[in-house]
Design a protein around this motif. Structure first.
Motif, PDB file in Angstrom:
ATOM      1  N   ASP A 134      -1.251  -7.286 -13.554  1.00 30.17           N
ATOM      2  CA  ASP A 134      -1.278  -8.602 -12.902  1.00 30.17           C
ATOM      3  C   ASP A 134      -1.194  -8.520 -11.385  1.00 30.17           C
ATOM      4  OD1 ASP A 134      -1.333  -9.845 -15.441  1.00 30.17           O
ATOM      5  OD2 ASP A 134       0.847  -9.698 -15.587  1.00 30.17           O
ATOM      6  N   GLY A 135      -1.915  -7.562 -10.802  1.00 24.90           N
ATOM      7  CA  GLY A 135      -1.968  -7.477  -9.349  1.00 24.90           C
ATOM      8  C   GLY A 135      -0.665  -7.053  -8.698  1.00 24.90           C
ATOM      9  N   GLU A 136       0.184  -6.326  -9.418  1.00 23.30           N
ATOM     10  CA  GLU A 136       1.471  -5.939  -8.859  1.00 23.30           C
ATOM     11  C   GLU A 136       1.309  -4.969  -7.692  1.00 23.30           C
ATOM     12  OE1 GLU A 136       3.770  -3.955 -11.855  1.00 23.30           O
ATOM     13  OE2 GLU A 136       2.224  -2.469 -12.236  1.00 23.30           O
ATOM     14  N   GLN A 137       2.386  -4.783  -6.957  1.00 29.39           N
ATOM     15  CA  GLN A 137       2.371  -3.893  -5.808  1.00 29.39           C
ATOM     16  C   GLN A 137       2.394  -2.430  -6.253  1.00 29.39           C
ATOM     17  OE1 GLN A 137       1.837  -4.950  -2.852  1.00 29.39           O
ATOM     18  NE2 GLN A 137       2.140  -7.139  -3.197  1.00 29.39           N
ATOM     19  N   ILE A 138       1.931  -1.550  -5.377  1.00 32.49           N
ATOM     20  CA  ILE A 138       1.842  -0.133  -5.700  1.00 32.49           C
ATOM     21  C   ILE A 138       3.221   0.443  -5.996  1.00 32.49           C
ATOM     22  CG2 ILE A 138       1.397   2.129  -4.660  1.00 32.49           C
ATOM     23  CD1 ILE A 138      -1.124   0.979  -3.446  1.00 32.49           C
ATOM     24  N   HIS A 139       4.236   0.054  -5.224  1.00 32.18           N
ATOM     25  CA  HIS A 139       5.559   0.642  -5.447  1.00 32.18           C
ATOM     26  C   HIS A 139       6.133   0.267  -6.809  1.00 32.18           C
ATOM     27  CE1 HIS A 139       6.568  -3.304  -3.585  1.00 32.18           C
ATOM     28  NE2 HIS A 139       7.608  -3.264  -4.400  1.00 32.18           N
TER      29      HIS A 139
ATOM     30  N   VAL B 139      -5.982  -1.665  -2.067  1.00 39.06           N
ATOM     31  CA  VAL B 139      -5.387  -2.405  -0.942  1.00 39.06           C
ATOM     32  C   VAL B 139      -6.445  -2.992  -0.015  1.00 39.06           C
ATOM     33  CG1 VAL B 139      -3.346  -0.927  -1.004  1.00 39.06           C
ATOM     34  CG2 VAL B 139      -5.178  -0.396   0.596  1.00 39.06           C
ATOM     35  N   HIS B 140      -7.712  -2.619  -0.216  1.00 38.70           N
ATOM     36  CA  HIS B 140      -8.780  -3.067   0.673  1.00 38.70           C
ATOM     37  C   HIS B 140      -8.869  -4.594   0.683  1.00 38.70           C
ATOM     38  CE1 HIS B 140     -12.411  -2.790   2.993  1.00 38.70           C
ATOM     39  NE2 HIS B 140     -13.095  -3.476   2.103  1.00 38.70           N
ATOM     40  N   GLN B 141      -8.862  -5.159   1.870  1.00 36.47           N
ATOM     41  CA  GLN B 141      -8.967  -6.616   2.074  1.00 36.47           C
ATOM     42  C   GLN B 141      -7.788  -7.381   1.471  1.00 36.47           C
ATOM     43  OE1 GLN B 141     -11.120  -7.698   4.148  1.00 36.47           O
ATOM     44  NE2 GLN B 141     -12.281  -5.785   4.266  1.00 36.47           N
ATOM     45  N   ASP B 142      -6.686  -6.707   1.212  1.00 40.24           N
ATOM     46  CA  ASP B 142      -5.481  -7.385   0.737  1.00 40.24           C
ATOM     47  C   ASP B 142      -4.330  -6.944   1.634  1.00 40.24           C
ATOM     48  OD1 ASP B 142      -3.087  -8.137  -0.662  1.00 40.24           O
ATOM     49  OD2 ASP B 142      -4.275  -8.337  -2.491  1.00 40.24           O
ATOM     50  N   GLU B 143      -4.059  -7.731   2.642  1.00 42.79           N
ATOM     51  CA  GLU B 143      -3.091  -7.326   3.654  1.00 42.79           C
ATOM     52  C   GLU B 143      -1.686  -7.200   3.091  1.00 42.79           C
ATOM     53  OE1 GLU B 143      -1.920  -8.296   8.284  1.00 42.79           O
ATOM     54  OE2 GLU B 143      -3.439  -9.470   7.251  1.00 42.79           O
ATOM     55  N   ASN B 144      -1.338  -8.027   2.103  1.00 45.10           N
ATOM     56  CA  ASN B 144      -0.002  -7.944   1.534  1.00 45.10           C
ATOM     57  C   ASN B 144       0.214  -6.608   0.819  1.00 45.10           C
ATOM     58  OD1 ASN B 144       2.617  -8.998   0.803  1.00 45.10           O
ATOM     59  ND2 ASN B 144       1.807  -9.317  -1.272  1.00 45.10           N
ATOM     60  N   ARG B 145      -0.774  -6.171   0.053  1.00 43.45           N
ATOM     61  CA  ARG B 145      -0.659  -4.875  -0.626  1.00 43.45           C
ATOM     62  C   ARG B 145      -0.574  -3.740   0.390  1.00 43.45           C
ATOM     63  NH1 ARG B 145      -5.321  -5.542  -5.314  1.00 43.45           N
ATOM     64  NH2 ARG B 145      -4.292  -7.201  -6.503  1.00 43.45           N
ATOM     65  N   MET B 146      -1.346  -3.864   1.452  1.00 45.40           N
ATOM     66  CA  MET B 146      -1.329  -2.840   2.484  1.00 45.40           C
ATOM     67  C   MET B 146       0.037  -2.773   3.167  1.00 45.40           C
ATOM     68  SD  MET B 146      -1.429  -2.289   5.949  1.00 45.40           S
ATOM     69  CE  MET B 146      -1.825  -3.958   6.445  1.00 45.40           C
ATOM     70  N   LEU B 147       0.607  -3.945   3.470  1.00 43.06           N
ATOM     71  CA  LEU B 147       1.908  -3.986   4.135  1.00 43.06           C
ATOM     72  C   LEU B 147       3.006  -3.418   3.238  1.00 43.06           C
ATOM     73  CD1 LEU B 147       1.695  -7.499   5.852  1.00 43.06           C
ATOM     74  CD2 LEU B 147       1.617  -5.267   6.965  1.00 43.06           C
ATOM     75  N   LYS B 148       2.939  -3.711   1.946  1.00 43.03           N
ATOM     76  CA  LYS B 148       3.924  -3.172   1.012  1.00 43.03           C
ATOM     77  C   LYS B 148       3.798  -1.651   0.916  1.00 43.03           C
ATOM     78  CE  LYS B 148       5.964  -6.958  -0.493  1.00 43.03           C
ATOM     79  NZ  LYS B 148       7.413  -7.203  -0.307  1.00 43.03           N
ATOM     80  N   LEU B 149       2.567  -1.145   0.942  1.00 42.49           N
ATOM     81  CA  LEU B 149       2.375   0.302   0.913  1.00 42.49           C
ATOM     82  C   LEU B 149       2.933   0.930   2.179  1.00 42.49           C
ATOM     83  CD1 LEU B 149       1.276   2.877  -0.310  1.00 42.49           C
ATOM     84  CD2 LEU B 149      -0.985   2.307   0.620  1.00 42.49           C
ATOM     85  N   GLN B 150       2.709   0.300   3.316  1.00 39.42           N
ATOM     86  CA  GLN B 150       3.304   0.769   4.567  1.00 39.42           C
ATOM     87  C   GLN B 150       4.822   0.880   4.442  1.00 39.42           C
ATOM     88  OE1 GLN B 150       2.035  -2.032   7.637  1.00 39.42           O
ATOM     89  NE2 GLN B 150       0.980  -0.359   8.674  1.00 39.42           N
ATOM     90  N   SER B 151       5.431  -0.180   3.931  1.00 41.77           N
ATOM     91  CA  SER B 151       6.892  -0.216   3.808  1.00 41.77           C
ATOM     92  C   SER B 151       7.388   0.831   2.822  1.00 41.77           C
ATOM     93  CB  SER B 151       7.341  -1.609   3.348  1.00 41.77           C
ATOM     94  OG  SER B 151       6.964  -2.602   4.292  1.00 41.77           O
TER      95      SER B 151
END
Length: 353
Positions: free
Chosen positions: A156-161, A286-298
């Motif tokens: 369901d589109g969850e975050q990578i972490h 994460v492409h074109q999904d800034e929230n997923r990208m930011l969570k991966l950064q964190s």
């Protein structure tokens, strides 16, 4: 002479069109590593060196050396993250999968380790460099790996972490059929109730929890055991599961909670281990999904801050981070994946293969 007789291998054998990360049986890995070609590794002056000066040999040596150097830093690596890029068909998935599982020490068909078979695929004049870099890194750590395609395991589109936490739980032996049960298993360990739970499970279910947790009804079994263990809190065998109806996981959504949970799981079930998380097709997710990208950064930053090199992320993507325009969300990952830990498999590798 027939055409098939010109080839070293049987040309009628089954050759999958792509590498599948979920296929990790000893037989499948033996077949994959047997087909693997390590390009590069030729000294200056060799005519073959002009064709590909940044082959797989060079990228492997540079990466292994870079990880070892980061581990030597005072206080540990700040950003334990590797970016493996290459266009479609470049071999980045094979590179990441075989490297990760080789670090894990997984055995393959034939009675040898995947790492030995992997290193043996480098038959270049400079193959000794790769073995030296490998030996140096493995002398510093006791490695294990969790290797998966992020697109095939997310829910369901969850975050990578969040997906990574679930995969780590399964690798460490927590309940594989229910994420919420796996989370509560870990809580019982933290609270010092785990041995009591195991004893109650065997008495209640008539078999060890190590067997029952693999059932599709693991949630029901877990609820029943908690009822026996703490009847006042859980007055009926279904009380625990009824109060969690519709909940797929009790895990907190924050990066910090996830990192703390990973640290605790490693402390209890894999003390002294260094974990490599190998994630395929991260850029697509994460492409074109800034929230997923930011969570991966964190996630990368928090792993470095809290675990000091005990957990590494190896992520694959088609794009080189340094080539991304500022408006592209992927460009923001440049600050979390150090240049010295970036691998790019050029199209020249495809031509060599």
């Amino acid at each position: 002479m027939r055409i098939r007789e010109l080839f070293a291998a049987d040309i009628t054998r089954d050759i999958p069109p792509v590498v599948y990360f979920h296929e990790q049986s000893p037989e499948k890995l033996a077949a994959e590593v047997g087909e693997y070609i390590v390009t590069g590794g030729y000294p200056d002056g060799d005519p073959r060196a002009t064709r590909n000066r940044a082959g797989i040999h060079e990228e492997l040596v540079r990466l292994l050396t870079g990880i070892a150097r980061e581990l030597d830093k005072k206080g540990g690596p700040e950003l334990p993250a590797v970016w493996i890029s290459g266009f479609f068909g470049s071999g980045k998935s094979s590179f990441a999968k075989l490297l990760g599982l080789s670090l894990d020490g997984i055995p393959i068909a034939g009675g040898i380790s995947l790492s030995e078979a992997f290193l043996a695929r480098d038959s270049s004049p400079r193959c000794g460099e790769l073995r030296e870099a490998w030996t140096k890194l493995l002398s510093k750590i006791d490695a294990m790996a969790v290797v998966f395609d992020i697109g095939s395991v997310v829910r369901d589109g969850e975050q990578i972490h969040t997906a990574a936490r679930r995969q780590i739980q399964q690798r460490l032996g927590y309940c594989p059929t229910s994420a919420i049960v796996a989370d509560y298993e870990a809580r019982l360990e933290v609270d010092g109730l785990w041995e009591r739970f195991l004893a109650a499970a065997e008495k209640t279910l008539g078999r060890p929890w190590s067997e029952a947790k693999c059932d599709k009804l693991a949630d029901d079994h877990f609820s029943h055991v908690l009822h026996v263990l703490e009847t006042e809190r859980y007055p009926e065998p279904t009380t625990w599961i009824d109060t969690r109806g519709g909940v797929s996981s009790s895990a907190g959504s924050s990066v910090e909670e996830t990192t703390k949970a990973i640290e605790a799981m490693l402390d209890r079930r894999a003390p002294g281990k260094t974990l490599f998380l190998v994630l395929d097709e991260v850029s697509q997710y994460v492409h074109q999904d800034e929230n997923r990208m930011l969570k991966l950064q964190s996630f990368v930053a928090d792993l470095g801050h809290r675990l000091k090199g005990r957990v590494w992320i190896l992520a694959t993507g088609q794009q080189k981070l340094e080539d991304q325009a500022a408006a592209n969300p992927l460009a923001k990952l440049k600050d979390r994946f150090p240049p010295s830990l970036r691998v790019h498999l050029a199209t020249s590798n495809i031509r060599d293969v």
